[in-house]
Design a protein around this motif. Structure first.
Motif, PDB file in Angstrom:
ATOM      1  N   ASP A 199       2.713   2.060  -3.762  1.00 27.18           N
ATOM      2  CA  ASP A 199       1.502   2.409  -4.324  1.00 27.18           C
ATOM      3  C   ASP A 199       1.634   3.740  -4.770  1.00 27.18           C
ATOM      4  O   ASP A 199       1.269   4.291  -5.381  1.00 27.18           O
ATOM      5  CB  ASP A 199       0.632   0.942  -4.450  1.00 27.18           C
ATOM      6  N   ARG A 200       0.855   3.513  -3.570  1.00 29.90           N
ATOM      7  CA  ARG A 200       0.993   5.845  -2.738  1.00 29.90           C
ATOM      8  C   ARG A 200       1.648   6.566  -3.452  1.00 29.90           C
ATOM      9  O   ARG A 200       1.974   7.497  -3.389  1.00 29.90           O
ATOM     10  CB  ARG A 200       0.139   5.091  -1.268  1.00 29.90           C
ATOM     11  N   THR A 248      -6.088  -4.912   6.387  1.00 23.97           N
ATOM     12  CA  THR A 248      -7.166  -4.887   5.111  1.00 23.97           C
ATOM     13  C   THR A 248      -8.773  -5.064   5.927  1.00 23.97           C
ATOM     14  O   THR A 248      -9.282  -5.251   4.854  1.00 23.97           O
ATOM     15  CB  THR A 248      -7.178  -6.414   5.199  1.00 23.97           C
ATOM     16  N   VAL A 301       1.376  -1.195   0.092  1.00 20.49           N
ATOM     17  CA  VAL A 301       0.299  -0.277   0.407  1.00 20.49           C
ATOM     18  C   VAL A 301       0.830   1.677  -0.098  1.00 20.49           C
ATOM     19  O   VAL A 301       0.486   2.139  -0.436  1.00 20.49           O
ATOM     20  CB  VAL A 301      -1.174  -0.010   0.729  1.00 20.49           C
ATOM     21  N   TYR A 302       1.962   1.180   0.946  1.00 19.48           N
ATOM     22  CA  TYR A 302       2.401   2.195   0.854  1.00 19.48           C
ATOM     23  C   TYR A 302       4.038   2.653   0.150  1.00 19.48           C
ATOM     24  O   TYR A 302       3.859   4.167  -0.872  1.00 19.48           O
ATOM     25  CB  TYR A 302       3.953   2.108   2.051  1.00 19.48           C
TER      26      TYR A 302
END
Length: 153
Positions: A9-10, A63, A6-7
């Protein structure tokens, strides 16, 4: 998807957006974090972000619907609703810090935001260190370089 994915990608999306917008203040902030990361990373503990989140954060929190990920275009923050810690990840360098949220202790004293070590406790800086040396040691104990290696918590 884990916290590191997530990190990453962002982070990639933010960097692309900042470069495309060509905002000098945002670019300067990223470059400052990048410079500090490469200047100090050799002294920081290396920690796998996913393993840390699995060990210290509520089960499967990344999640769950209560998990929040936000950013201010320089930092990406992971926080679970009602939880006392926030994981603050830099966009310009691959490191994170753990920030305890404001709380009231057993004596009724209110405490503000504070960075803590990997054990979620305030770091113990030796009393013989003063000013800049004490600050450098505190920063060394509260900054963690992200790694992909397993078994690094």
């Amino acid at each position: 998807m884990g916290a590191k994915a997530v990190y990453t990608d962002r982070r990639n999306k933010l960097i692309n957006d900042i470069v495309l917008n060509n905002d000098p203040d945002e670019v300067k902030g990223l470059l400052t974090d990048y410079k500090h990361f490469h200047e100090y990373v050799s002294n920081w503990r290396r920690v796998n972000l996913d393993e840390f989140m699995d060990k210290f954060v509520k089960q499967n929190a990344i999640t769950s619907d209560t998990y929040n990920v936000s950013d201010n275009r320089r930092k990406i923050k992971f926080r679970d609703d009602g939880y006392e810690y926030e994981i603050v990840c830099a966009v310009g360098g691959q490191y994170f810090r753990i920030q305890r949220q404001p709380y009231t202790d057993s004596k009724g004293n209110r405490h503000g935001f504070e960075y803590v070590g990997i054990d979620l406790k305030p770091p113990k800086v030796p009393g013989n260190l003063r000013k800049d040396a004490a600050k450098a040691e505190f920063n060394r104990l509260t900054h963690f370089a992200m790694t992909y290696k397993k078994g690094t918590v």
